[in-house]
Design a protein around this motif. Sequence first.
Motif, PDB file in Angstrom:
ATOM      1  N   LYS A   1     -12.758  -0.069  -6.335  1.00 53.66           N
ATOM      2  CA  LYS A   1     -11.505  -0.333  -5.602  1.00 53.66           C
ATOM      3  C   LYS A   1     -10.895   1.044  -5.226  1.00 53.66           C
ATOM      4  CE  LYS A   1     -10.081  -4.177  -8.836  1.00 53.66           C
ATOM      5  NZ  LYS A   1      -9.255  -4.538  -9.985  1.00 53.66           N
ATOM      6  N   THR A   2     -10.117   1.214  -4.292  1.00 51.86           N
ATOM      7  CA  THR A   2      -9.192   2.226  -4.033  1.00 51.86           C
ATOM      8  C   THR A   2      -7.935   2.179  -4.552  1.00 51.86           C
ATOM      9  OG1 THR A   2      -7.992   1.247  -2.117  1.00 51.86           O
ATOM     10  CG2 THR A   2     -10.143   2.351  -1.733  1.00 51.86           C
ATOM     11  N   LEU A   3      -6.914   3.125  -4.675  1.00 54.84           N
ATOM     12  CA  LEU A   3      -5.641   3.121  -5.300  1.00 54.84           C
ATOM     13  C   LEU A   3      -4.823   2.161  -4.545  1.00 54.84           C
ATOM     14  CD1 LEU A   3      -5.117   6.794  -6.514  1.00 54.84           C
ATOM     15  CD2 LEU A   3      -6.025   4.730  -7.708  1.00 54.84           C
ATOM     16  N   VAL A   4      -5.033   1.844  -3.236  1.00 57.10           N
ATOM     17  CA  VAL A   4      -4.347   0.934  -2.524  1.00 57.10           C
ATOM     18  C   VAL A   4      -4.705  -0.318  -2.919  1.00 57.10           C
ATOM     19  CG1 VAL A   4      -3.902   0.135  -0.063  1.00 57.10           C
ATOM     20  CG2 VAL A   4      -3.896   2.601  -0.605  1.00 57.10           C
ATOM     21  N   ASP A   5      -6.132  -0.699  -3.131  1.00 56.18           N
ATOM     22  CA  ASP A   5      -6.211  -2.209  -3.647  1.00 56.18           C
ATOM     23  C   ASP A   5      -5.689  -2.307  -4.786  1.00 56.18           C
ATOM     24  OD1 ASP A   5      -8.278  -2.610  -1.641  1.00 56.18           O
ATOM     25  OD2 ASP A   5      -9.737  -1.621  -2.511  1.00 56.18           O
ATOM     26  N   VAL A   6      -5.579  -1.428  -5.697  1.00 53.16           N
ATOM     27  CA  VAL A   6      -4.996  -1.561  -7.139  1.00 53.16           C
ATOM     28  C   VAL A   6      -3.378  -2.004  -6.945  1.00 53.16           C
ATOM     29  CG1 VAL A   6      -4.002  -0.538  -9.351  1.00 53.16           C
ATOM     30  CG2 VAL A   6      -6.131   0.150  -8.268  1.00 53.16           C
ATOM     31  N   LEU A   7      -2.799  -1.257  -5.943  1.00 56.68           N
ATOM     32  CA  LEU A   7      -1.389  -1.538  -5.534  1.00 56.68           C
ATOM     33  C   LEU A   7      -1.198  -3.144  -4.997  1.00 56.68           C
ATOM     34  CD1 LEU A   7       1.676  -0.503  -5.383  1.00 56.68           C
ATOM     35  CD2 LEU A   7       0.904   0.473  -3.196  1.00 56.68           C
ATOM     36  N   ASN A   8      -2.164  -3.223  -4.065  1.00 59.54           N
ATOM     37  CA  ASN A   8      -1.790  -4.652  -3.270  1.00 59.54           C
ATOM     38  C   ASN A   8      -2.077  -5.615  -4.419  1.00 59.54           C
ATOM     39  OD1 ASN A   8      -1.555  -3.681  -0.705  1.00 59.54           O
ATOM     40  ND2 ASN A   8      -3.614  -3.331  -0.138  1.00 59.54           N
ATOM     41  N   GLY A   9      -3.040  -5.535  -5.456  1.00 59.42           N
ATOM     42  CA  GLY A   9      -3.406  -6.401  -6.453  1.00 59.42           C
ATOM     43  C   GLY A   9      -1.977  -6.505  -7.253  1.00 59.42           C
ATOM     44  N   LEU A  10      -1.378  -5.410  -7.708  1.00 59.66           N
ATOM     45  CA  LEU A  10      -0.043  -5.611  -8.206  1.00 59.66           C
ATOM     46  C   LEU A  10       1.036  -6.677  -7.553  1.00 59.66           C
ATOM     47  CD1 LEU A  10       0.461  -1.954  -9.608  1.00 59.66           C
ATOM     48  CD2 LEU A  10      -0.240  -4.211 -10.924  1.00 59.66           C
ATOM     49  N   TYR A  11       0.919  -6.492  -5.981  1.00 56.74           N
ATOM     50  CA  TYR A  11       1.967  -7.086  -5.102  1.00 56.74           C
ATOM     51  C   TYR A  11       1.586  -8.256  -5.341  1.00 56.74           C
ATOM     52  CZ  TYR A  11       3.709  -2.781  -2.750  1.00 56.74           C
ATOM     53  OH  TYR A  11       4.403  -1.470  -2.741  1.00 56.74           O
ATOM     54  N   ALA A  12       0.261  -8.907  -5.441  1.00 57.43           N
ATOM     55  CA  ALA A  12      -0.219 -10.199  -5.396  1.00 57.43           C
ATOM     56  C   ALA A  12       0.285 -10.982  -6.658  1.00 57.43           C
ATOM     57  CB  ALA A  12      -1.528 -10.132  -4.898  1.00 57.43           C
ATOM     58  N   GLU A  13       0.333  -9.927  -7.678  1.00 55.20           N
ATOM     59  CA  GLU A  13       0.565 -10.621  -9.149  1.00 55.20           C
ATOM     60  C   GLU A  13       1.785 -10.695  -9.383  1.00 55.20           C
ATOM     61  OE1 GLU A  13      -0.505  -9.355 -13.511  1.00 55.20           O
ATOM     62  OE2 GLU A  13      -1.127  -8.226 -11.998  1.00 55.20           O
ATOM     63  N   LEU A  14       2.638  -9.655  -9.060  1.00 52.31           N
ATOM     64  CA  LEU A  14       4.114  -9.530  -9.426  1.00 52.31           C
ATOM     65  C   LEU A  14       5.090  -9.671  -8.374  1.00 52.31           C
ATOM     66  CD1 LEU A  14       3.294  -6.512 -11.768  1.00 52.31           C
ATOM     67  CD2 LEU A  14       3.424  -8.930 -12.509  1.00 52.31           C
ATOM     68  N   GLY A  15       4.810  -9.957  -7.036  1.00 53.14           N
ATOM     69  CA  GLY A  15       5.585  -9.971  -6.004  1.00 53.14           C
ATOM     70  C   GLY A  15       5.665  -8.655  -5.026  1.00 53.14           C
ATOM     71  N   TYR A  16       6.365  -9.050  -3.818  1.00 56.96           N
ATOM     72  CA  TYR A  16       5.989  -7.865  -2.798  1.00 56.96           C
ATOM     73  C   TYR A  16       7.299  -6.990  -2.593  1.00 56.96           C
ATOM     74  CZ  TYR A  16       1.546  -9.918  -1.615  1.00 56.96           C
ATOM     75  OH  TYR A  16       0.198 -10.467  -1.487  1.00 56.96           O
ATOM     76  N   TYR A  17       7.350  -5.899  -2.864  1.00 51.57           N
ATOM     77  CA  TYR A  17       8.466  -5.155  -2.803  1.00 51.57           C
ATOM     78  C   TYR A  17       8.355  -4.031  -1.558  1.00 51.57           C
ATOM     79  CZ  TYR A  17       9.929  -6.968  -7.270  1.00 51.57           C
ATOM     80  OH  TYR A  17      10.108  -8.073  -8.192  1.00 51.57           O
ATOM     81  N   LYS A  18       9.295  -3.805  -0.958  1.00 52.70           N
ATOM     82  CA  LYS A  18       9.392  -2.826   0.273  1.00 52.70           C
ATOM     83  C   LYS A  18      10.484  -1.766  -0.369  1.00 52.70           C
ATOM     84  CE  LYS A  18       8.865  -0.308   3.826  1.00 52.70           C
ATOM     85  NZ  LYS A  18       7.329   0.444   4.129  1.00 52.70           N
ATOM     86  N   GLU A  19      10.066  -0.661  -0.656  1.00 50.53           N
ATOM     87  CA  GLU A  19      11.159   0.672  -1.108  1.00 50.53           C
ATOM     88  C   GLU A  19      11.125   1.262  -0.222  1.00 50.53           C
ATOM     89  OE1 GLU A  19       8.592  -0.940  -4.661  1.00 50.53           O
ATOM     90  OE2 GLU A  19       8.159   0.371  -3.000  1.00 50.53           O
ATOM     91  N   SER A  20      12.289   1.858   0.142  1.00 51.41           N
ATOM     92  CA  SER A  20      12.541   2.886   1.205  1.00 51.41           C
ATOM     93  C   SER A  20      14.033   3.574   1.140  1.00 51.41           C
ATOM     94  CB  SER A  20      12.569   2.113   2.716  1.00 51.41           C
ATOM     95  OG  SER A  20      13.679   1.202   2.825  1.00 51.41           O
TER      96      SER A  20
ATOM     97  N   PHE B   1      20.737   6.161   0.786  1.00 49.99           N
ATOM     98  CA  PHE B   1      20.621   4.785   0.534  1.00 49.99           C
ATOM     99  C   PHE B   1      19.412   4.327   0.025  1.00 49.99           C
ATOM    100  CE2 PHE B   1      23.543   6.283   4.077  1.00 49.99           C
ATOM    101  CZ  PHE B   1      24.727   5.797   3.701  1.00 49.99           C
ATOM    102  N   TYR B   2      19.172   3.670  -0.706  1.00 45.14           N
ATOM    103  CA  TYR B   2      18.159   3.324  -1.417  1.00 45.14           C
ATOM    104  C   TYR B   2      17.881   1.687  -1.373  1.00 45.14           C
ATOM    105  CZ  TYR B   2      18.433   7.807  -3.824  1.00 45.14           C
ATOM    106  OH  TYR B   2      18.662   9.255  -4.174  1.00 45.14           O
ATOM    107  N   TYR B   3      16.791   1.523  -0.988  1.00 44.30           N
ATOM    108  CA  TYR B   3      16.357  -0.043  -0.619  1.00 44.30           C
ATOM    109  C   TYR B   3      15.299  -0.530  -1.546  1.00 44.30           C
ATOM    110  CZ  TYR B   3      18.860   1.143   3.419  1.00 44.30           C
ATOM    111  OH  TYR B   3      19.943   1.558   4.275  1.00 44.30           O
ATOM    112  N   CYS B   4      15.249  -1.734  -2.364  1.00 46.82           N
ATOM    113  CA  CYS B   4      14.131  -2.325  -2.945  1.00 46.82           C
ATOM    114  C   CYS B   4      14.205  -3.817  -2.605  1.00 46.82           C
ATOM    115  CB  CYS B   4      14.439  -2.033  -4.616  1.00 46.82           C
ATOM    116  SG  CYS B   4      13.085  -2.836  -5.403  1.00 46.82           S
ATOM    117  N   ILE B   5      13.393  -4.040  -1.563  1.00 47.78           N
ATOM    118  CA  ILE B   5      13.637  -5.414  -0.970  1.00 47.78           C
ATOM    119  C   ILE B   5      12.658  -6.226  -1.121  1.00 47.78           C
ATOM    120  CG2 ILE B   5      13.680  -6.475   1.289  1.00 47.78           C
ATOM    121  CD1 ILE B   5      16.319  -4.667   0.663  1.00 47.78           C
ATOM    122  N   LYS B   6      12.916  -7.365  -1.930  1.00 46.40           N
ATOM    123  CA  LYS B   6      11.855  -8.344  -1.919  1.00 46.40           C
ATOM    124  C   LYS B   6      11.710  -9.479  -1.171  1.00 46.40           C
ATOM    125  CE  LYS B   6      10.491 -11.129  -5.976  1.00 46.40           C
ATOM    126  NZ  LYS B   6      11.065 -11.798  -7.334  1.00 46.40           N
ATOM    127  N   GLY B   7      10.311  -9.534  -0.865  1.00 46.52           N
ATOM    128  CA  GLY B   7      10.116 -10.552   0.207  1.00 46.52           C
ATOM    129  C   GLY B   7       8.824 -11.489  -0.244  1.00 46.52           C
TER     130      GLY B   7
END
Length: 564
Positions: free
Chosen positions: A430-449, A536-542
Amino acid sequence: MIEELYQRWLNHPHIDPQLKKELAGMSEKEKQDAFYTNIEFGTAGMRGLLGAGTNRINIHTIRKANEGFARYIVGCGEEAMRRGVAIGYDNRHMSSEFARESAAVLASHGITSYVFETLRPTPELSFAVRNLNCFGGIMITASHNPREYNGYKLYDETGCQLVPDLAQQVIDQVNAVEDELAIDPQLTSAQQELIHMIGKDVDEAYYENVLSIQLNPDVNRDLVEIVFSPEHGTANIPVREVFTRAGYHFTPVEEQCTPDPDFSCTKTPNPEEKGAYELALKLAEEKKADIILVCDPDADRMGVGVLHEGEYVLLSGNQSGSVLIEYILSQLQAKGQMPQNPVMFNTIVTSDLGEKIASKYGVETEKTLTGFKFIGEKVAKYEKTQAKNYVFGYEESYGSLIKPFVRDKDAPQACLMLAEAACFYKAQGKTLVDVLNGLYAELGYYKESQTSLTLKGQEGALRIKEILDTLRKDKPAQIGGTAVVAIEDYQEATREENGVIAALEGFSRSNVLKYYLADGSWIAIRPSGTEPKCKFYYCIKGASAQDAEAKTEIMQKAIADLVA
């Protein structure tokens, strides 16, 4: 008033010669900006443009700040004066000079100081305060700001930046100093002896503590190649030293390893911006490196790039923080090393994903205001009460702390732990991006900006205040077509939900607004404490990564229209 101040500085017998030369060449507009106010000494110390004037960082405003700090220490008694102050500085223009001036002003009041012999990271200064049993600390740095800036940060006896109550006591003393130009310490030989130089002994103690954070010291380091850049700053020696001692394979970006105050070989020293990675990306492609690690000039922030499916992906501070949380907590649990009543700290503008990861491992999350001093304050609190046990702390702004022998963000710690995580996961394919994508799939997709409005000078400061005041008065019922279901106002210390206003407890008052949306997203707005910006901080759930991305674009446009 401005002309009077200008003339006083221009003609004062103690004025620094270089500043006098700058003053003589000022235009009317430059005079206005340099003298319309005193540079703010706030709860985060001072940070501003280098140059002549009351609204600039210079030898005279630094002396004034130290005069106020010295008066505060003297008021705390002889023991505080004897224990003294540790002083560190980074690679910026005038940093070493400001450090020496700080020590001189303190010595003129009979206060001991311990000054690093050369530039050192902010986290090592925090460490030194406790290691040397000092009463406080001073760090001369402007962190990730452009080369035109410098700054001055104060620390308490725990190695934590001064929290608001303590800072206010110092601010009151600084504001009581009537004439910064009259401060010109001429030390006696006895006062000179109060200034001590420090170096390798503190370095070695710090390195030993950093190396102690390893969870899997036997991980296969041959699996991962690292490219590292200190962006001309203080991370160069400590990160390379720690990596060498721990046995990691790394290649430094040599052009960015010189302590250059002009940051000649980087577009920006800020790991939050893509320009900071240009040379590192080029070298990584040549070396086929697995990860890129980039630190800001005072080495409290770390940026990360990951080779994933043939391309380098730059992680945000929220994302790298989430990967670190997953790795650290999973390993503590697997090894049976999770403490009783574990707690993680992050801020009110940090992504919700980290809290969800912590919850998965039975770790409580406590929120603080923006500023790592508030996390440091909580660490000190629980160290005394032992009611909860620290396992991690981080901010969205690329800063984290693994073990709290430091009480500030610590990039050398973060670099070492992320390198270990990269090796651990690569052994699993796994890469660290694989780990992150696994967390999104498990816990929900968040886009922070994050977006910002840069508004300089007196007019800019008034405009930022106007934006926040207007939003308080005209509360939006929806943003981007999504209903606002709750509003937290950290200045008024209130939370409004379903028309009911309740007290918002557990936070110092701060000029921040946070909007919670019906879809589980949130948006926060605050003035920057270190730059002329409204942030301005955004934590957007999709429902998916693409959905979160699309919704983020809508929200950013809506906010831009709202504050236009």
